[in-house]
Design a protein around this motif. Structure first.
Motif, PDB file in Angstrom:
ATOM      1  N   LEU A  88       0.825  -1.211   0.000  1.00 52.79           N
ATOM      2  CA  LEU A  88       0.000   0.000   0.000  1.00 52.79           C
ATOM      3  C   LEU A  88       0.855   1.255   0.000  1.00 52.79           C
ATOM      4  CD1 LEU A  88      -2.882  -1.073   2.393  1.00 52.79           C
ATOM      5  CD2 LEU A  88      -3.095  -0.444  -0.018  1.00 52.79           C
ATOM      6  N   THR A  89       2.094   1.166   0.519  1.00 48.67           N
ATOM      7  CA  THR A  89       2.994   2.320   0.471  1.00 48.67           C
ATOM      8  C   THR A  89       3.208   2.762  -0.973  1.00 48.67           C
ATOM      9  OG1 THR A  89       4.142   1.542   2.447  1.00 48.67           O
ATOM     10  CG2 THR A  89       5.285   3.166   1.095  1.00 48.67           C
ATOM     11  N   TRP A  90       3.387   1.796  -1.871  1.00 48.81           N
ATOM     12  CA  TRP A  90       3.558   2.114  -3.289  1.00 48.81           C
ATOM     13  C   TRP A  90       2.296   2.743  -3.864  1.00 48.81           C
ATOM     14  CZ3 TRP A  90       1.183   0.761  -7.874  1.00 48.81           C
ATOM     15  CH2 TRP A  90       1.886   1.055  -9.038  1.00 48.81           C
ATOM     16  N   TRP A  91       1.141   2.207  -3.484  1.00 47.48           N
ATOM     17  CA  TRP A  91      -0.122   2.740  -3.997  1.00 47.48           C
ATOM     18  C   TRP A  91      -0.363   4.170  -3.514  1.00 47.48           C
ATOM     19  CZ3 TRP A  91      -3.534   0.762  -7.521  1.00 47.48           C
ATOM     20  CH2 TRP A  91      -3.280  -0.544  -7.964  1.00 47.48           C
ATOM     21  N   VAL A  92       0.066   4.467  -2.293  1.00 50.98           N
ATOM     22  CA  VAL A  92      -0.079   5.837  -1.786  1.00 50.98           C
ATOM     23  C   VAL A  92       0.690   6.812  -2.667  1.00 50.98           C
ATOM     24  CG1 VAL A  92       0.580   7.388   0.103  1.00 50.98           C
ATOM     25  CG2 VAL A  92      -0.570   5.234   0.608  1.00 50.98           C
ATOM     26  N   GLU A  93       1.912   6.436  -3.049  1.00 49.35           N
ATOM     27  CA  GLU A  93       2.709   7.333  -3.897  1.00 49.35           C
ATOM     28  C   GLU A  93       2.054   7.540  -5.259  1.00 49.35           C
ATOM     29  OE1 GLU A  93       5.199   9.178  -2.901  1.00 49.35           O
ATOM     30  OE2 GLU A  93       4.802   8.291  -0.930  1.00 49.35           O
ATOM     31  N   GLN A  94       1.493   6.473  -5.839  1.00 52.11           N
ATOM     32  CA  GLN A  94       0.809   6.621  -7.125  1.00 52.11           C
ATOM     33  C   GLN A  94      -0.440   7.489  -6.994  1.00 52.11           C
ATOM     34  OE1 GLN A  94       2.896   5.348  -9.330  1.00 52.11           O
ATOM     35  NE2 GLN A  94       3.906   4.623  -7.455  1.00 52.11           N
ATOM     36  N   TYR A  95      -1.099   7.357  -5.860  1.00 52.81           N
ATOM     37  CA  TYR A  95      -2.309   8.144  -5.577  1.00 52.81           C
ATOM     38  C   TYR A  95      -2.001   9.638  -5.598  1.00 52.81           C
ATOM     39  CZ  TYR A  95      -6.272   9.832  -2.695  1.00 52.81           C
ATOM     40  OH  TYR A  95      -7.362  10.502  -2.195  1.00 52.81           O
ATOM     41  N   PHE A  96      -0.931  10.035  -4.928  1.00 52.30           N
ATOM     42  CA  PHE A  96      -0.592  11.463  -4.884  1.00 52.30           C
ATOM     43  C   PHE A  96      -0.030  11.944  -6.223  1.00 52.30           C
ATOM     44  CE2 PHE A  96      -0.932  10.787  -0.336  1.00 52.30           C
ATOM     45  CZ  PHE A  96      -1.536  11.968   0.074  1.00 52.30           C
ATOM     46  N   GLN A  97       0.596  11.053  -6.964  1.00 48.83           N
ATOM     47  CA  GLN A  97       1.154  11.453  -8.242  1.00 48.83           C
ATOM     48  C   GLN A  97       0.079  11.569  -9.326  1.00 48.83           C
ATOM     49  OE1 GLN A  97       4.497   9.118  -9.474  1.00 48.83           O
ATOM     50  NE2 GLN A  97       4.556   9.979 -11.523  1.00 48.83           N
ATOM     51  N   CYS A  98      -0.923  10.709  -9.269  1.00 51.11           N
ATOM     52  CA  CYS A  98      -1.889  10.618 -10.373  1.00 51.11           C
ATOM     53  C   CYS A  98      -3.259  11.199 -10.069  1.00 51.11           C
ATOM     54  CB  CYS A  98      -2.082   9.159 -10.777  1.00 51.11           C
ATOM     55  SG  CYS A  98      -0.575   8.321 -11.227  1.00 51.11           S
ATOM     56  N   GLU A  99      -3.641  11.272  -8.800  1.00 52.10           N
ATOM     57  CA  GLU A  99      -5.034  11.581  -8.478  1.00 52.10           C
ATOM     58  C   GLU A  99      -5.218  12.855  -7.672  1.00 52.10           C
ATOM     59  OE1 GLU A  99      -9.240  10.782  -8.316  1.00 52.10           O
ATOM     60  OE2 GLU A  99      -7.589  10.199  -9.615  1.00 52.10           O
ATOM     61  N   VAL A 100      -4.388  13.091  -6.665  1.00 59.22           N
ATOM     62  CA  VAL A 100      -4.601  14.195  -5.718  1.00 59.22           C
ATOM     63  C   VAL A 100      -4.231  15.523  -6.363  1.00 59.22           C
ATOM     64  CG1 VAL A 100      -4.001  15.129  -3.461  1.00 59.22           C
ATOM     65  CG2 VAL A 100      -4.158  12.651  -3.791  1.00 59.22           C
ATOM     66  N   THR A 101      -5.136  16.497  -6.250  1.00 57.56           N
ATOM     67  CA  THR A 101      -4.906  17.821  -6.852  1.00 57.56           C
ATOM     68  C   THR A 101      -5.065  18.950  -5.848  1.00 57.56           C
ATOM     69  OG1 THR A 101      -7.235  17.950  -7.527  1.00 57.56           O
ATOM     70  CG2 THR A 101      -5.677  17.034  -9.133  1.00 57.56           C
ATOM     71  N   THR A 102      -5.158  18.629  -4.568  1.00 58.49           N
ATOM     72  CA  THR A 102      -5.328  19.658  -3.551  1.00 58.49           C
ATOM     73  C   THR A 102      -4.027  20.428  -3.326  1.00 58.49           C
ATOM     74  OG1 THR A 102      -4.894  17.988  -1.868  1.00 58.49           O
ATOM     75  CG2 THR A 102      -7.198  18.463  -2.365  1.00 58.49           C
ATOM     76  N   SER A 103      -4.087  21.461  -2.494  1.00 60.31           N
ATOM     77  CA  SER A 103      -2.917  22.297  -2.224  1.00 60.31           C
ATOM     78  C   SER A 103      -1.846  21.502  -1.487  1.00 60.31           C
ATOM     79  CB  SER A 103      -3.316  23.508  -1.388  1.00 60.31           C
ATOM     80  OG  SER A 103      -3.640  23.104  -0.068  1.00 60.31           O
ATOM     81  N   PRO A 104      -0.588  21.965  -1.529  1.00 55.18           N
ATOM     82  CA  PRO A 104       0.484  21.272  -0.794  1.00 55.18           C
ATOM     83  C   PRO A 104       0.185  21.111   0.689  1.00 55.18           C
ATOM     84  CG  PRO A 104       1.427  22.830  -2.347  1.00 55.18           C
ATOM     85  CD  PRO A 104      -0.058  23.062  -2.372  1.00 55.18           C
ATOM     86  N   ALA A 105      -0.438  22.121   1.294  1.00 53.17           N
ATOM     87  CA  ALA A 105      -0.763  22.035   2.723  1.00 53.17           C
ATOM     88  C   ALA A 105      -1.775  20.919   2.979  1.00 53.17           C
ATOM     89  CB  ALA A 105      -1.305  23.373   3.215  1.00 53.17           C
ATOM     90  N   SER A 106      -2.784  20.822   2.120  1.00 49.28           N
ATOM     91  CA  SER A 106      -3.788  19.769   2.277  1.00 49.28           C
ATOM     92  C   SER A 106      -3.178  18.396   2.035  1.00 49.28           C
ATOM     93  CB  SER A 106      -4.952  20.004   1.309  1.00 49.28           C
ATOM     94  OG  SER A 106      -5.631  21.203   1.614  1.00 49.28           O
ATOM     95  N   GLN A 107      -2.286  18.306   1.047  1.00 51.01           N
ATOM     96  CA  GLN A 107      -1.647  17.030   0.762  1.00 51.01           C
ATOM     97  C   GLN A 107      -0.786  16.565   1.938  1.00 51.01           C
ATOM     98  OE1 GLN A 107       0.210  16.397  -3.062  1.00 51.01           O
ATOM     99  NE2 GLN A 107      -1.088  17.942  -4.045  1.00 51.01           N
ATOM    100  N   LYS A 108      -0.178  17.507   2.624  1.00 55.00           N
ATOM    101  CA  LYS A 108       0.635  17.161   3.788  1.00 55.00           C
ATOM    102  C   LYS A 108      -0.219  16.493   4.865  1.00 55.00           C
ATOM    103  CE  LYS A 108       3.841  19.211   7.140  1.00 55.00           C
ATOM    104  NZ  LYS A 108       4.476  20.473   7.607  1.00 55.00           N
TER     105      LYS A 108
END
Length: 356
Positions: free
Chosen positions: A32-52
């Protein structure tokens, strides 16, 4: 560009959102660690603060998963594990015996987890089904603590205390030494700066974080408006009362020019020139310190800068009865949040029933 082992396919529409379908090959990692990285690279579009915040919440779950299963394989994430994680957060206590995570924080963590699980399940279904599907979260908007709003009396006391700063703020407390003369003011103390900041919080309903992001160019005195970048990356325009505008103009006249040349910063509220290591932008902690200092002078207890935001929402509802007006002033993206200010507290209901 698509990450390694991925191919971006034509877009499709899901509900009101259009998203690119990503085809994963069959020999991908199951961690799931790998999937989390793909999630933030491909899907998440929120601000850097929200992503943190999202990353921190997902990391908390992954630590729990590894502690329970000794690995973070995708197949280990089941509906039962999700329920166990929920109970873990509710029952974990600090050394002082208080809950480690508030209910509001737990709801946020589970919401981030559910969104991530939905994305993974859409691309590569979990063996035992969507692990978060049956975990019920409270409806959006139920978490606002509007009962903690400033009362009209507290608002009045705080504004009076802010006005008093012009005469008593920063003065020496040594009354014995200065019996016959005026007590001197602490070097670098800026009463107009403190006063303007408190007025801005109370007279706009602005979040304290927005105060630190407010630029001089965002002030439109003619419209009595302040435009500021908000959390999530959007901008919002707050309207301010005439009293609040005068407090800002006093600060701009008497104090900001003295530090503007030093910082060369576009920020409206500049830190003191003596602050070491600053870039000319105010820290959120400084806003809280000013708020707490004025609360102490006003003898107002148990209120935070967010209490002023709640008070603005309740004030607009009381004056207009219009949910849209609250939404426009406070910048809520969902009307469900604004509707919270139409609720009546137990004390208010008691007054209504007694006043007949």
């Amino acid at each position: 560009m698509a990450p390694k082992n991925q191919e971006v396919m034509p877009q499709k529409t899901i509900g009101n959102n259009t998203t690119a379908l990503i085809h994963f090959s069959d020999d991908l990692p199951n961690e799931l660690t790998w999937w989390v990285e793909q999630y933030f690279q491909c899907e998440v579009t929120t601000s850097p603060a929200s992503q943190k915040v999202q990353r921190r919440d997902l990391a908390l779950f992954l630590r729990y998963l590894r502690a329970e299963e000794r690995h973070d394989q995708r197949a280990a994430w089941t509906p039962r594990l999700s329920r166990a994680f929920h109970l873990h957060m509710q029952r974990t206590l600090t050394p002082q015996g208080t809950r480690t995570w508030s209910e509001k924080t737990i709801i946020r963590i589970l919401a981030h987890l559910k969104t991530f699980a939905t994305w993974v399940h859409m691309l590569r279904p979990f063996p035992l089904g969507h692990p978060m599907a049956k975990l019920k979260l409270p409806a959006v908007g139920t978490g606002l603590e509007v009962d903690r709003a400033l009362t009209p009396a507290e608002r009045r006391k705080l504004l009076d205390a802010a006005d008093l700063l012009l005469t008593i703020g920063g003065r020496s407390k040594d009354r014995k030494r200065y019996k016959t003369t005026e007590r001197p003011r602490r070097k670098g103390y800026r009463p107009y700066w403190n006063r303007a900041m408190l007025y801005t919080l109370i007279e706009t309903g602005m979040r304290r974080g927005a105060i630190t992001r407010l630029d001089l160019a965002g002030l439109d005195a003619a419209r009595k408006a302040l435009t500021v970048p908000e959390k999530g990356g959007s901008t919002h325009t707050y309207h301010i009362s005439q009293e609040g505008l005068r407090a800002l103009q006093d600060y701009l006249t008497h104090e900001r020019p003295q530090v503007a040349a030093h910082w060369q910063s576009p920020a409206l509220f500049l830190p003191a020139s003596t602050v070491a290591g600053s870039t000319g932008c105010l820290a959120v902690l400084a806003v809280s310190e000013i708020w707490n200092a004025v609360c102490q002078v006003a003898q107002v207890q148990g209120r935070t800068p967010h209490s002023a935001r709640h008070a603005m929402g309740k004030h607009i509802i009381a004056k207009t009865g219009n949910i849209a007006a609250v939404q426009k002033q406070l910048g809520h993206k969902q009307a469900a949040y604004s509707m919270q200010y139409a609720r009546i507290s137990a004390d208010e209901l008691g007054h209504v029933l007694d006043d007949r």
